[in-house]
Design a protein around this motif. Structure first.
Motif, PDB file in Angstrom:
ATOM      1  N   THR A   1       0.851  -1.188   0.000  1.00  0.00           N
ATOM      2  CA  THR A   1       0.000   0.000   0.000  1.00  0.00           C
ATOM      3  C   THR A   1       0.886   1.237   0.000  1.00  0.00           C
ATOM      4  N   ILE A   2       0.555   2.197  -0.837  1.00  0.00           N
ATOM      5  CA  ILE A   2       1.340   3.430  -0.897  1.00  0.00           C
ATOM      6  C   ILE A   2       1.116   4.202   0.399  1.00  0.00           C
ATOM      7  N   LYS A   3       2.203   4.377   1.123  1.00  0.00           N
ATOM      8  CA  LYS A   3       2.141   5.068   2.415  1.00  0.00           C
ATOM      9  C   LYS A   3       2.376   6.567   2.259  1.00  0.00           C
ATOM     10  N   ALA A   4       3.248   6.939   1.324  1.00  0.00           N
ATOM     11  CA  ALA A   4       3.545   8.359   1.117  1.00  0.00           C
ATOM     12  C   ALA A   4       4.119   8.567  -0.267  1.00  0.00           C
ATOM     13  N   ILE A   5       3.887   9.763  -0.798  1.00  0.00           N
ATOM     14  CA  ILE A   5       4.499  10.189  -2.055  1.00  0.00           C
ATOM     15  C   ILE A   5       5.096  11.567  -1.803  1.00  0.00           C
ATOM     16  N   HIS A   6       6.399  11.673  -2.009  1.00  0.00           N
ATOM     17  CA  HIS A   6       7.090  12.953  -1.857  1.00  0.00           C
ATOM     18  C   HIS A   6       7.419  13.455  -3.252  1.00  0.00           C
ATOM     19  N   THR A   7       6.743  14.504  -3.663  1.00  0.00           N
ATOM     20  CA  THR A   7       6.862  15.017  -5.019  1.00  0.00           C
ATOM     21  C   THR A   7       8.014  16.001  -5.124  1.00  0.00           C
ATOM     22  N   GLY A   8       8.860  15.772  -6.125  1.00  0.00           N
ATOM     23  CA  GLY A   8       9.953  16.682  -6.424  1.00  0.00           C
ATOM     24  C   GLY A   8       9.675  17.410  -7.730  1.00  0.00           C
ATOM     25  N   SER A   9      10.645  18.171  -8.187  1.00  0.00           N
ATOM     26  CA  SER A   9      10.444  18.915  -9.426  1.00  0.00           C
ATOM     27  C   SER A   9      10.484  18.004 -10.653  1.00  0.00           C
ATOM     28  N   VAL A  10      11.242  16.901 -10.586  1.00  0.00           N
ATOM     29  CA  VAL A  10      11.355  15.970 -11.709  1.00  0.00           C
ATOM     30  C   VAL A  10      10.922  14.563 -11.315  1.00  0.00           C
ATOM     31  N   ASN A  11      11.346  14.111 -10.140  1.00  0.00           N
ATOM     32  CA  ASN A  11      11.061  12.751  -9.669  1.00  0.00           C
ATOM     33  C   ASN A  11      10.180  12.767  -8.434  1.00  0.00           C
TER      34      ASN A  11
ATOM     35  N   ILE B   1      10.725   7.410  -8.933  1.00  0.00           N
ATOM     36  CA  ILE B   1      10.239   7.316 -10.308  1.00  0.00           C
ATOM     37  C   ILE B   1       9.988   8.725 -10.830  1.00  0.00           C
ATOM     38  N   THR B   2       9.868   8.849 -12.136  1.00  0.00           N
ATOM     39  CA  THR B   2       9.618  10.180 -12.692  1.00  0.00           C
ATOM     40  C   THR B   2       8.235  10.662 -12.267  1.00  0.00           C
ATOM     41  N   LYS B   3       8.120  11.951 -12.177  1.00  0.00           N
ATOM     42  CA  LYS B   3       6.847  12.579 -11.818  1.00  0.00           C
ATOM     43  C   LYS B   3       5.768  12.206 -12.832  1.00  0.00           C
TER      44      LYS B   3
ATOM     45  N   GLU C   1       2.156  10.220 -12.224  1.00  0.00           N
ATOM     46  CA  GLU C   1       0.875  10.769 -12.688  1.00  0.00           C
ATOM     47  C   GLU C   1       0.163   9.785 -13.607  1.00  0.00           C
ATOM     48  N   ASN C   2       0.893   9.180 -14.551  1.00  0.00           N
ATOM     49  CA  ASN C   2       0.296   8.226 -15.490  1.00  0.00           C
ATOM     50  C   ASN C   2      -0.265   6.995 -14.779  1.00  0.00           C
ATOM     51  N   LEU C   3       0.372   6.578 -13.680  1.00  0.00           N
ATOM     52  CA  LEU C   3      -0.099   5.421 -12.916  1.00  0.00           C
ATOM     53  C   LEU C   3      -1.230   5.784 -11.959  1.00  0.00           C
ATOM     54  N   GLY C   4      -1.477   7.065 -11.783  1.00  0.00           N
ATOM     55  CA  GLY C   4      -2.530   7.500 -10.872  1.00  0.00           C
ATOM     56  C   GLY C   4      -2.214   7.185  -9.423  1.00  0.00           C
ATOM     57  N   LEU C   5      -0.942   7.262  -9.060  1.00  0.00           N
ATOM     58  CA  LEU C   5      -0.537   6.905  -7.699  1.00  0.00           C
ATOM     59  C   LEU C   5      -1.086   7.901  -6.686  1.00  0.00           C
ATOM     60  N   GLN C   6      -1.542   7.352  -5.562  1.00  0.00           N
ATOM     61  CA  GLN C   6      -1.991   8.180  -4.452  1.00  0.00           C
ATOM     62  C   GLN C   6      -1.913   7.364  -3.166  1.00  0.00           C
ATOM     63  N   GLU C   7      -1.756   8.053  -2.058  1.00  0.00           N
ATOM     64  CA  GLU C   7      -1.643   7.391  -0.760  1.00  0.00           C
ATOM     65  C   GLU C   7      -2.867   6.523  -0.505  1.00  0.00           C
TER      66      GLU C   7
END
Length: 69
Positions: free
Chosen positions: A12-22, A39-41, A45-51
């Motif tokens: 299960t996705i616990k957290a996503i830390h978004t950077g400028s590129v990755n 992974i790339t930003k 987005e294409n995978l629709g990842l979310q916590e």
């Protein structure tokens, strides 16, 4: 979906830390056991990842190194 990698760890996705590129994606595969992927930003987005969403950490490596103290 079928992949040739033998190590696919469901979690299960616990957290996503978004950077400028990755993005850094933290996947909990068992209580207290986590795998982190960079992974790339655009891929996130294409995978629709979310916590809270289920995902797989797919590991394909030609070498596994083990170390002890």
């Amino acid at each position: 979906m079928k992949v040739s990698a033998r190590n696919a760890l469901k979690g299960t996705i616990k957290a996503i830390h978004t950077g400028s590129v990755n993005d850094e994606v933290l996947l909990e595969i068992a209580p207290g056991i986590e795998v982190t992927a960079i992974i790339t930003k655009i891929s996130a987005e294409n995978l629709g990842l979310q916590e809270g969403k289920e995902a797989y950490a797919v590991i394909k490596a030609s070498d596994v190194i083990i170390s002890v103290d």
